[in-house]
Design a protein around this motif. Structure first.
Motif, PDB file in Angstrom:
ATOM      1  N   ARG A   1       0.815  -1.208   0.000  1.00 43.18           N
ATOM      2  CA  ARG A   1       0.000   0.000   0.000  1.00 43.18           C
ATOM      3  C   ARG A   1       0.858   1.273   0.000  1.00 43.18           C
ATOM      4  NH1 ARG A   1      -4.805  -1.566  -0.020  1.00 43.18           N
ATOM      5  NH2 ARG A   1      -5.917   0.302   0.623  1.00 43.18           N
ATOM      6  N   LEU A   2       1.843   1.305  -0.912  1.00 43.58           N
ATOM      7  CA  LEU A   2       2.748   2.443  -0.998  1.00 43.58           C
ATOM      8  C   LEU A   2       2.109   3.584  -1.784  1.00 43.58           C
ATOM      9  CD1 LEU A   2       6.172   0.732  -1.830  1.00 43.58           C
ATOM     10  CD2 LEU A   2       5.287   1.414   0.402  1.00 43.58           C
ATOM     11  N   SER A   3       2.364   4.793  -1.335  1.00 44.70           N
ATOM     12  CA  SER A   3       1.973   5.955  -2.122  1.00 44.70           C
ATOM     13  C   SER A   3       2.946   6.063  -3.300  1.00 44.70           C
ATOM     14  CB  SER A   3       2.052   7.222  -1.267  1.00 44.70           C
ATOM     15  OG  SER A   3       3.410   7.501  -0.952  1.00 44.70           O
ATOM     16  N   SER A   4       2.608   6.889  -4.284  1.00 42.16           N
ATOM     17  CA  SER A   4       3.517   7.028  -5.427  1.00 42.16           C
ATOM     18  C   SER A   4       4.849   7.632  -4.991  1.00 42.16           C
ATOM     19  CB  SER A   4       2.870   7.858  -6.537  1.00 42.16           C
ATOM     20  OG  SER A   4       2.449   9.101  -6.046  1.00 42.16           O
ATOM     21  N   ASP A   5       4.813   8.542  -4.017  1.00 39.23           N
ATOM     22  CA  ASP A   5       6.061   9.126  -3.520  1.00 39.23           C
ATOM     23  C   ASP A   5       6.902   8.089  -2.770  1.00 39.23           C
ATOM     24  OD1 ASP A   5       5.535  11.632  -4.596  1.00 39.23           O
ATOM     25  OD2 ASP A   5       4.541  12.354  -2.771  1.00 39.23           O
ATOM     26  N   ALA A   6       6.247   7.257  -1.959  1.00 41.61           N
ATOM     27  CA  ALA A   6       6.987   6.219  -1.225  1.00 41.61           C
ATOM     28  C   ALA A   6       7.608   5.208  -2.194  1.00 41.61           C
ATOM     29  CB  ALA A   6       6.072   5.506  -0.236  1.00 41.61           C
ATOM     30  N   LEU A   7       6.865   4.832  -3.232  1.00 46.05           N
ATOM     31  CA  LEU A   7       7.404   3.918  -4.241  1.00 46.05           C
ATOM     32  C   LEU A   7       8.603   4.546  -4.933  1.00 46.05           C
ATOM     33  CD1 LEU A   7       7.360   1.362  -5.970  1.00 46.05           C
ATOM     34  CD2 LEU A   7       5.683   2.482  -7.442  1.00 46.05           C
ATOM     35  N   LEU A   8       8.467   5.797  -5.332  1.00 49.62           N
ATOM     36  CA  LEU A   8       9.556   6.484  -6.015  1.00 49.62           C
ATOM     37  C   LEU A   8      10.781   6.589  -5.112  1.00 49.62           C
ATOM     38  CD1 LEU A   8      10.189   7.834  -8.717  1.00 49.62           C
ATOM     39  CD2 LEU A   8       9.638  10.011  -7.627  1.00 49.62           C
ATOM     40  N   ASN A   9      10.575   6.941  -3.849  1.00 47.38           N
ATOM     41  CA  ASN A   9      11.704   7.041  -2.911  1.00 47.38           C
ATOM     42  C   ASN A   9      12.412   5.711  -2.758  1.00 47.38           C
ATOM     43  OD1 ASN A   9      11.311   9.766  -2.428  1.00 47.38           O
ATOM     44  ND2 ASN A   9       9.989   9.416  -0.670  1.00 47.38           N
ATOM     45  N   PHE A  10      11.635   4.622  -2.697  1.00 47.64           N
ATOM     46  CA  PHE A  10      12.251   3.302  -2.584  1.00 47.64           C
ATOM     47  C   PHE A  10      13.070   2.977  -3.827  1.00 47.64           C
ATOM     48  CE2 PHE A  10      12.305  -1.183  -3.570  1.00 47.64           C
ATOM     49  CZ  PHE A  10      12.975  -1.670  -2.463  1.00 47.64           C
ATOM     50  N   VAL A  11      12.494   3.169  -5.006  1.00 45.75           N
ATOM     51  CA  VAL A  11      13.199   2.849  -6.248  1.00 45.75           C
ATOM     52  C   VAL A  11      14.463   3.698  -6.376  1.00 45.75           C
ATOM     53  CG1 VAL A  11      13.040   2.880  -8.769  1.00 45.75           C
ATOM     54  CG2 VAL A  11      11.137   2.010  -7.430  1.00 45.75           C
ATOM     55  N   VAL A  12      14.368   4.994  -6.055  1.00 46.82           N
ATOM     56  CA  VAL A  12      15.535   5.890  -6.133  1.00 46.82           C
ATOM     57  C   VAL A  12      16.633   5.429  -5.188  1.00 46.82           C
ATOM     58  CG1 VAL A  12      16.319   8.228  -5.544  1.00 46.82           C
ATOM     59  CG2 VAL A  12      14.304   7.913  -6.968  1.00 46.82           C
ATOM     60  N   SER A  13      16.244   4.950  -3.999  1.00 46.23           N
ATOM     61  CA  SER A  13      17.254   4.551  -3.008  1.00 46.23           C
ATOM     62  C   SER A  13      17.966   3.246  -3.372  1.00 46.23           C
ATOM     63  CB  SER A  13      16.622   4.428  -1.624  1.00 46.23           C
ATOM     64  OG  SER A  13      15.803   3.275  -1.556  1.00 46.23           O
ATOM     65  N   LYS A  14      17.336   2.404  -4.209  1.00 47.74           N
ATOM     66  CA  LYS A  14      17.900   1.083  -4.490  1.00 47.74           C
ATOM     67  C   LYS A  14      18.429   0.890  -5.902  1.00 47.74           C
ATOM     68  CE  LYS A  14      17.128  -0.485  -0.443  1.00 47.74           C
ATOM     69  NZ  LYS A  14      18.237  -0.714   0.460  1.00 47.74           N
ATOM     70  N   TYR A  15      17.886   1.620  -6.867  1.00 42.97           N
ATOM     71  CA  TYR A  15      18.220   1.368  -8.270  1.00 42.97           C
ATOM     72  C   TYR A  15      18.606   2.668  -8.957  1.00 42.97           C
ATOM     73  CZ  TYR A  15      15.582  -2.722  -6.892  1.00 42.97           C
ATOM     74  OH  TYR A  15      15.133  -3.816  -6.211  1.00 42.97           O
ATOM     75  N   LYS A  16      19.611   2.589  -9.798  1.00 38.66           N
ATOM     76  CA  LYS A  16      20.068   3.764 -10.529  1.00 38.66           C
ATOM     77  C   LYS A  16      19.347   3.819 -11.874  1.00 38.66           C
ATOM     78  CE  LYS A  16      24.744   3.628  -8.561  1.00 38.66           C
ATOM     79  NZ  LYS A  16      24.451   4.195  -7.353  1.00 38.66           N
ATOM     80  N   LEU A  17      18.208   4.511 -11.886  1.00 38.67           N
ATOM     81  CA  LEU A  17      17.428   4.664 -13.105  1.00 38.67           C
ATOM     82  C   LEU A  17      17.397   6.136 -13.484  1.00 38.67           C
ATOM     83  CD1 LEU A  17      14.396   2.324 -12.285  1.00 38.67           C
ATOM     84  CD2 LEU A  17      16.365   1.811 -13.731  1.00 38.67           C
ATOM     85  N   PRO A  18      17.339   6.423 -14.774  1.00 37.08           N
ATOM     86  CA  PRO A  18      17.287   7.835 -15.200  1.00 37.08           C
ATOM     87  C   PRO A  18      16.042   8.540 -14.669  1.00 37.08           C
ATOM     88  CG  PRO A  18      17.620   6.373 -17.088  1.00 37.08           C
ATOM     89  CD  PRO A  18      17.348   5.502 -15.896  1.00 37.08           C
ATOM     90  N   LYS A  19      16.170   9.834 -14.539  1.00 32.64           N
ATOM     91  CA  LYS A  19      15.085  10.650 -13.997  1.00 32.64           C
ATOM     92  C   LYS A  19      13.794  10.460 -14.800  1.00 32.64           C
ATOM     93  CE  LYS A  19      13.922  15.396 -12.819  1.00 32.64           C
ATOM     94  NZ  LYS A  19      14.374  16.786 -12.794  1.00 32.64           N
ATOM     95  N   GLN A  20      13.915  10.368 -16.132  1.00 34.50           N
ATOM     96  CA  GLN A  20      12.731  10.243 -16.972  1.00 34.50           C
ATOM     97  C   GLN A  20      11.998   8.923 -16.707  1.00 34.50           C
ATOM     98  OE1 GLN A  20      15.823  10.822 -18.035  1.00 34.50           O
ATOM     99  NE2 GLN A  20      15.865  12.602 -19.372  1.00 34.50           N
ATOM    100  N   ILE A  21      12.745   7.835 -16.478  1.00 36.85           N
ATOM    101  CA  ILE A  21      12.135   6.536 -16.173  1.00 36.85           C
ATOM    102  C   ILE A  21      11.441   6.608 -14.819  1.00 36.85           C
ATOM    103  CG2 ILE A  21      12.591   4.092 -15.692  1.00 36.85           C
ATOM    104  CD1 ILE A  21      12.942   4.748 -18.646  1.00 36.85           C
ATOM    105  N   LEU A  22      12.087   7.260 -13.862  1.00 37.72           N
ATOM    106  CA  LEU A  22      11.481   7.426 -12.545  1.00 37.72           C
ATOM    107  C   LEU A  22      10.184   8.237 -12.640  1.00 37.72           C
ATOM    108  CD1 LEU A  22      14.732   8.125 -10.511  1.00 37.72           C
ATOM    109  CD2 LEU A  22      13.366   6.027 -10.483  1.00 37.72           C
ATOM    110  N   GLN A  23      10.172   9.221 -13.514  1.00 37.45           N
ATOM    111  CA  GLN A  23       8.959  10.014 -13.703  1.00 37.45           C
ATOM    112  C   GLN A  23       7.828   9.154 -14.274  1.00 37.45           C
ATOM    113  OE1 GLN A  23      10.576  13.156 -16.167  1.00 37.45           O
ATOM    114  NE2 GLN A  23      10.835  14.535 -14.422  1.00 37.45           N
ATOM    115  N   VAL A  24       8.173   8.250 -15.191  1.00 33.44           N
ATOM    116  CA  VAL A  24       7.156   7.362 -15.758  1.00 33.44           C
ATOM    117  C   VAL A  24       6.607   6.438 -14.672  1.00 33.44           C
ATOM    118  CG1 VAL A  24       6.755   5.445 -17.376  1.00 33.44           C
ATOM    119  CG2 VAL A  24       8.054   7.456 -18.112  1.00 33.44           C
ATOM    120  N   ILE A  25       7.497   5.843 -13.861  1.00 35.68           N
ATOM    121  CA  ILE A  25       7.062   4.960 -12.767  1.00 35.68           C
ATOM    122  C   ILE A  25       6.142   5.737 -11.827  1.00 35.68           C
ATOM    123  CG2 ILE A  25       7.848   3.726 -10.687  1.00 35.68           C
ATOM    124  CD1 ILE A  25      10.334   2.878 -12.325  1.00 35.68           C
ATOM    125  N   HIS A  26       6.552   6.937 -11.461  1.00 33.53           N
ATOM    126  CA  HIS A  26       5.760   7.768 -10.559  1.00 33.53           C
ATOM    127  C   HIS A  26       4.399   8.084 -11.174  1.00 33.53           C
ATOM    128  CE1 HIS A  26       4.574  11.499  -8.409  1.00 33.53           C
ATOM    129  NE2 HIS A  26       5.153  10.892  -7.380  1.00 33.53           N
TER     130      HIS A  26
END
Length: 177
Positions: free
Chosen positions: A61-86
């Motif tokens: 039950r993660l919020s979009s911000d919590a999901l994004l923070n988790f992905v950013v902390s663990k995986y090196k993905l480009p900003k644009q990909i992170l924006q799509v995930i968010h």
């Protein structure tokens, strides 16, 4: 827990290919349309990894911000990909959370074959406890695309007996449905 679930799904390994994708392609996952060199297995792994990411986010039950923070902390993905995930989670995650539909995202596996054999190690350079029986189990499962995977593992006799007991319980429970 979240990291362990995603690691088991191969998200970290697939993140390398995700990292090389243009964001608009990632948003639609149309690899061949623009000539991205990726094998069918690599594409399947990316899709499975992204599916697992969103399923796991729904489960926890993660919020979009919590999901994004988790992905950013663990995986090196480009900003644009992170924006799509968010964006995707922000738009589609709500319906999964409301309907508890995260289970529907996980593809069901189908048993194709189940084999077991009993054995006993009688000599080894590395093992001190010999002359103890063990059971080797071989499971063949097919995913939703029909790809068959073979999983082999060994258990002690006691572990195998417990495994057998659990299967009998599952069978009994399925018969009542």
């Amino acid at each position: 827990m979240l990291e362990r679930e995603l690691s088991g799904a191969g998200f970290e390994k697939s993140s390398n290919l995700i990292n090389s994708l243009p964001p608009d392609l990632f948003a639609e996952l149309r690899f061949q349309a623009i000539g991205v060199e990726a094998s069918i297995d690599e594409v399947r792994n990316v899709i499975s990894a992204v599916t697992c990411l969103f399923s796991t986010a729904a489960k926890h039950r993660l919020s979009s911000d919590a999901l994004l923070n988790f992905v950013v902390s663990k995986y090196k993905l480009p900003k644009q990909i992170l924006q799509v995930i968010h964006h995707v989670w922000n738009e589609e995650g709500k319906s999964l959370l409301e309907n508890e539909g995260s289970r529907d995202l996980l593809p069901a596996l189908q048993f194709v074959d189940f084999q077991w054999k009993i054995g006993m190690a009688v000599s080894s350079d590395n093992c001190r406890s010999l002359n103890h029986p063990y059971v080797t189990v071989s499971l063949k499962v097919a995913d939703s695309s029909g790809q068959v995977t073979n999983k082999v593992f060994e258990m002690s006799i006691a572990e195998f007996q417990n495994f057998h007991k659990q299967f009998k319980e599952m069978s009994a429970a399925l018969e009542t449905v």
